[in-house]
Design an enzyme around this catalytic site. Structure first.
Site, mmCIF file in Angstrom:
data_model
loop_
_atom_site.group_PDB
_atom_site.id
_atom_site.type_symbol
_atom_site.label_atom_id
_atom_site.label_comp_id
_atom_site.label_asym_id
_atom_site.label_seq_id
_atom_site.Cartn_x
_atom_site.Cartn_y
_atom_site.Cartn_z
ATOM 1 N N GLY A 112 -13.854 -8.965 -9.356
ATOM 2 C CA GLY A 112 -12.613 -8.951 -8.593
ATOM 3 C C GLY A 112 -12.690 -9.829 -7.364
ATOM 4 O O GLY A 112 -13.555 -9.646 -6.508
ATOM 5 N N SER A 119 -10.292 -10.386 -4.914
ATOM 6 C CA SER A 119 -9.380 -10.170 -3.794
ATOM 7 C C SER A 119 -10.165 -9.765 -2.553
ATOM 8 O O SER A 119 -11.331 -10.115 -2.398
ATOM 9 C CB SER A 119 -8.327 -9.130 -4.152
ATOM 10 O OG SER A 119 -7.280 -9.127 -3.195
ATOM 11 N N HIS A 120 -9.565 -8.982 -1.654
ATOM 12 C CA HIS A 120 -10.148 -8.734 -0.337
ATOM 13 C C HIS A 120 -11.581 -8.204 -0.398
ATOM 14 O O HIS A 120 -12.484 -8.745 0.244
ATOM 15 C CB HIS A 120 -9.273 -7.756 0.445
ATOM 16 C CG HIS A 120 -7.904 -8.266 0.712
ATOM 17 N ND1 HIS A 120 -7.639 -9.232 1.650
ATOM 18 C CD2 HIS A 120 -6.715 -7.957 0.146
ATOM 19 C CE1 HIS A 120 -6.338 -9.489 1.666
ATOM 20 N NE2 HIS A 120 -5.762 -8.747 0.765
ATOM 21 N N SER A 140 -1.189 -10.257 -2.093
ATOM 22 C CA SER A 140 0.129 -9.680 -2.352
ATOM 23 C C SER A 140 0.784 -9.165 -1.079
ATOM 24 O O SER A 140 2.022 -9.091 -0.998
ATOM 25 C CB SER A 140 0.008 -8.543 -3.381
ATOM 26 O OG SER A 140 -0.253 -9.062 -4.671
ATOM 27 N N CYS A 141 -0.032 -8.808 -0.091
ATOM 28 C CA CYS A 141 0.537 -8.345 1.173
ATOM 29 C C CYS A 141 1.274 -9.466 1.896
ATOM 30 O O CYS A 141 2.071 -9.208 2.804
ATOM 31 C CB CYS A 141 -0.545 -7.749 2.070
ATOM 32 S SG CYS A 141 -1.985 -8.810 2.304
ATOM 33 N N ARG A 193 4.268 -7.690 -7.320
ATOM 34 C CA ARG A 193 2.854 -7.842 -6.982
ATOM 35 C C ARG A 193 2.275 -9.039 -7.719
ATOM 36 O O ARG A 193 2.562 -9.250 -8.896
ATOM 37 C CB ARG A 193 2.062 -6.578 -7.352
ATOM 38 C CG ARG A 193 0.650 -6.549 -6.758
ATOM 39 C CD ARG A 193 -0.048 -5.242 -7.088
ATOM 40 N NE ARG A 193 -1.371 -5.189 -6.514
ATOM 41 C CZ ARG A 193 -1.671 -4.718 -5.310
ATOM 42 N NH1 ARG A 193 -0.713 -4.239 -4.549
ATOM 43 N NH2 ARG A 193 -2.902 -4.713 -4.865
ATOM 44 N N TYR A 252 6.184 8.491 3.627
ATOM 45 C CA TYR A 252 5.309 7.961 4.668
ATOM 46 C C TYR A 252 5.742 8.354 6.080
ATOM 47 O O TYR A 252 4.911 8.417 6.983
ATOM 48 C CB TYR A 252 5.265 6.428 4.586
ATOM 49 C CG TYR A 252 4.924 5.909 3.222
ATOM 50 C CD1 TYR A 252 3.595 5.771 2.823
ATOM 51 C CD2 TYR A 252 5.920 5.556 2.310
ATOM 52 C CE1 TYR A 252 3.272 5.299 1.558
ATOM 53 C CE2 TYR A 252 5.599 5.078 1.041
ATOM 54 C CZ TYR A 252 4.279 4.955 0.676
ATOM 55 O OH TYR A 252 3.968 4.494 -0.578
ATOM 56 N N GLY A 283 4.756 1.570 -6.987
ATOM 57 C CA GLY A 283 3.365 1.940 -6.787
ATOM 58 C C GLY A 283 2.423 1.156 -7.667
ATOM 59 O O GLY A 283 2.794 0.151 -8.284
ATOM 60 N N ALA A 295 -6.204 -3.930 2.810
ATOM 61 C CA ALA A 295 -7.127 -5.065 2.880
ATOM 62 C C ALA A 295 -8.229 -4.804 3.897
ATOM 63 O O ALA A 295 -9.398 -5.112 3.658
ATOM 64 C CB ALA A 295 -6.352 -6.329 3.245
ATOM 65 N N ARG A 308 -12.304 -4.572 3.126
ATOM 66 C CA ARG A 308 -13.265 -5.442 3.791
ATOM 67 C C ARG A 308 -14.352 -4.631 4.501
ATOM 68 O O ARG A 308 -15.535 -4.986 4.452
ATOM 69 C CB ARG A 308 -12.535 -6.352 4.785
ATOM 70 C CG ARG A 308 -11.711 -7.435 4.113
ATOM 71 C CD ARG A 308 -10.934 -8.251 5.134
ATOM 72 N NE ARG A 308 -10.156 -9.288 4.489
ATOM 73 C CZ ARG A 308 -10.601 -10.508 4.193
ATOM 74 N NH1 ARG A 308 -11.848 -10.830 4.484
ATOM 75 N NH2 ARG A 308 -9.830 -11.401 3.613
#
Length: 318
Positions: free
Chosen positions: A10, A12-13, A44-45, A135, A190, A245, A301, A305
């Protein structure tokens, strides 16, 4: 001395951070990063910023470029999907998504950062054209093209969480937008009423039609979507954007490492999985959240990290 082999799944981040952190911290390591998509490390963010024309282009909405890792001595394989882990031989089998050819990658340590996939709706008509997901690189390109397409006048966005971003983009593009959700208010999962009432007011003031308390039961149309079917009737549309989601990308791990019933990867407090020398980080894990005092998914993200940095720091400890 033979190099210690680390394979990361993977790009990504979490995967990106782990790869560069290993190369920064250790000598005599061989780092291989496997990424199943063609485009490496799309953020995607940052999709909303790209769609609003606030970036320098879609090819810059990313964490890093393959040549960055190669320049540091790492190995980057895109279009390469991990399909199986053999815990007896310490190898990852991966498939070239274009040719179907498979290759085994030997590891001493394995870090899984396989992430999540956008959730779709399993309802009648879900295979019609012009039903998009919010996404990833490919969907970002399609949504961008749609917002510039004058033939698309009505847009239905399903999901009043991340879907608010899609609704805002399309409203600014001059589309007639309807935001659909089974909940009573936008972002109610939320935020409390003090804030959800504000979102309700602001969205309405900016021309977005709110269809709350609407459960989607299907889609209808001749070849491409023409209406969203709900338990309160039909909503006419030329395009649907689904933002309901995510689901963990872990189906391929079943029977190899332990997963929770919801598909997220089981780890201990140190991000070790049930198999020795295999770690998991990022959106596909179910870490312990101190404020919540329980394990929860943390699609962040920053969290990915931090997890990568911690794992790498202790990677070669016994």
């Amino acid at each position: 001395m033979e190099k210690r082999k680390v394979v990361i799944i993977g790009g990504s981040h979490g995967g990106h951070e782990a790869a560069f952190e290993i190369l920064n911290r250790y000598d005599n390591v061989d780092v291989t990063l496997l990424e199943k998509s063609d485009y490496v490390s799309f953020m995607s963010c940052g999709m909303k910023l790209y769609l609003e024309g606030k970036t320098t282009g879609i090819n810059d909405v990313r964490n890093f470029r393959p040549e960055d890792l190669k320049g540091r001595g790492g190995h980057m394989y895109n279009n390469t999907e991990a399909t199986e882990i053999n815990t007896y031989t310490n190898t990852v089998t991966a498939k070239d998504v274009n040719t179907g050819e498979t290759k085994d990658f030997k590891y001493d340590k394995l870090i899984i950062s396989s992430g999540v996939e956008p959730a779709s709706l399993n309802v009648p008509g879900a295979n019609l054209d012009n039903i998009y997901l919010m996404r990833g690189y490919d969907w970002a390109k399609k949504i961008d093209a749609a917002q510039k397409d004058d033939s698309i006048k009505n847009v239905a966005v399903i999901g009043a969480g991340n879907g608010i971003a899609a609704a805002e983009v399309m409203a600014k593009a001059g589309k007639n937008v309807t935001l659909i959700d089974s909940g009573k208010k936008p972002l109610e999962n939320y935020l409390n009423d003090t804030y959800t009432d504000i979102f309700d007011e602001v969205l309405t003031k900016n021309g977005i039609n709110l269809a709350m308390n609407n459960k989607v039961t299907g889609f209808s149309g001749d070849g491409k979507v023409e209406a969203v079917e709900t338990d309160h009737g039909k909503i006419k549309t030329d395009l649907v954007i689904i933002a309901v989601g995510v689901t963990p990308n872990t189906e391929w791990l079943k029977g190899t490492i332990e997963l929770y019933d919801n598909g997220y990867i089981k780890t201990n407090d140190y991000f070790r999985t049930s198999v020795v020398d295999i770690y998991a980080i990022g959106d596909a894990v179910f870490p312990f959240d101190i404020p919540a005092n329980r394990r929860v998914p943390i699609p962040s993200a920053i969290a990915a990290r931090h997890e990568a940095q911690y794992v790498v720091q202790h990677l070669f400890e016994t």
